[in-house]
Design a protein around this motif. Structure first.
Motif, PDB file in Angstrom:
ATOM      1  N   ARG A  60      91.542  50.192  64.194  1.00  0.00           N
ATOM      2  CA  ARG A  60      91.266  48.860  63.639  1.00  0.00           C
ATOM      3  C   ARG A  60      90.725  47.936  64.735  1.00  0.00           C
ATOM      4  N   HIS A 113     100.588  55.325  62.823  1.00  0.00           N
ATOM      5  CA  HIS A 113     100.462  53.870  62.704  1.00  0.00           C
ATOM      6  C   HIS A 113      99.736  53.294  63.925  1.00  0.00           C
ATOM      7  N   ALA A 168      91.137  57.387  59.646  1.00  0.00           N
ATOM      8  CA  ALA A 168      90.818  56.390  60.676  1.00  0.00           C
ATOM      9  C   ALA A 168      89.800  56.944  61.669  1.00  0.00           C
ATOM     10  N   LEU A 213      98.814  56.168  55.275  1.00  0.00           N
ATOM     11  CA  LEU A 213      99.935  55.726  56.103  1.00  0.00           C
ATOM     12  C   LEU A 213     101.052  55.155  55.229  1.00  0.00           C
ATOM     13  N   GLN A 214     100.684  54.370  54.249  1.00  0.00           N
ATOM     14  CA  GLN A 214     101.673  53.820  53.320  1.00  0.00           C
ATOM     15  C   GLN A 214     102.379  54.950  52.565  1.00  0.00           C
ATOM     16  N   SER A 274      90.256  52.172  54.631  1.00  0.00           N
ATOM     17  CA  SER A 274      91.176  51.878  53.526  1.00  0.00           C
ATOM     18  C   SER A 274      91.991  53.109  53.162  1.00  0.00           C
ATOM     19  N   LEU A 320      94.796  53.546  55.614  1.00  0.00           N
ATOM     20  CA  LEU A 320      95.929  52.661  55.331  1.00  0.00           C
ATOM     21  C   LEU A 320      96.756  53.163  54.160  1.00  0.00           C
ATOM     22  N   LYS A 321      96.095  53.656  53.127  1.00  0.00           N
ATOM     23  CA  LYS A 321      96.818  54.191  51.966  1.00  0.00           C
ATOM     24  C   LYS A 321      97.616  55.435  52.332  1.00  0.00           C
ATOM     25  N   ALA A 376      96.229  59.901  57.437  1.00  0.00           N
ATOM     26  CA  ALA A 376      96.002  58.531  57.902  1.00  0.00           C
ATOM     27  C   ALA A 376      95.167  58.552  59.180  1.00  0.00           C
ATOM     28  N   VAL A 420      95.992  54.286  63.799  1.00  0.00           N
ATOM     29  CA  VAL A 420      95.242  53.495  62.818  1.00  0.00           C
ATOM     30  C   VAL A 420      95.010  52.083  63.360  1.00  0.00           C
ATOM     31  N   GLU A 421      96.016  51.507  63.975  1.00  0.00           N
ATOM     32  CA  GLU A 421      95.859  50.158  64.530  1.00  0.00           C
ATOM     33  C   GLU A 421      94.873  50.144  65.692  1.00  0.00           C
TER      34      GLU A 421
END
Length: 133
Positions: A121, A114, A43, A17-18, A11, A14-15, A39, A117-118
């Motif tokens: 995931r 990004h 991860a 990265l945002q 989480s 993700l924050k 980020a 992180v993906e």
């Protein structure tokens, strides 16, 4: 392994990265680069926590990521290269005031973050970790 800790780290990824995306939109390039690294860092920590490995420093994170995830071929080598590049660029962005950054470099780092992180995931999901909590 405590799934709650993995989910919390992810989480945070993700924050961060945002935040990187918001910061670059506001032309706060150095801060965007820093958040991009964080980020990736969060991860990577989430992935290591799945294996009950805790990295207590940035250097340890990079080393343990290689030992626990890259060397046994749980993840592809390119992800270690992204972690390393993000960490190096974050350090420069945070501490070297003489470096002038451009949006393109920062955007590339955010894009890589990004993807990183993906990829984490996907890795954690395949391993049975629910990241929705």
């Amino acid at each position: 392994m405590k799934p709650k800790h993995i989910t919390q780290e992810f989480s945070r990824a993700l924050k961060s990265l945002q935040a990187a995306k918001i910061l670059i939109a506001e032309d706060l390039i150095e801060d965007a680069i820093s958040r991009s690294y964080y980020a990736v860092m969060h991860a990577a920590r989430a992935a290591l926590l799945f294996h009950d490995v805790i990295a207590e420093s940035h250097t340890a994170l990079r080393r343990l990521f290689g030992l626990e995830l890259i060397k046994p071929e749980r993840l592809e080598k390119e992800w270690a290269a992204i972690l390393s590049r993000e960490q190096t660029q974050r350090s420069i962005a945070d501490y070297d005031v003489e470096v002038v950054w451009n949006r393109e470099i920062a955007s590339d780092l955010i894009d890589d973050a990004h993807l990183f992180v993906e990829r984490i995931r996907v890795y954690l999901t395949v391993e049975g970790v629910s990241l929705d909590a």
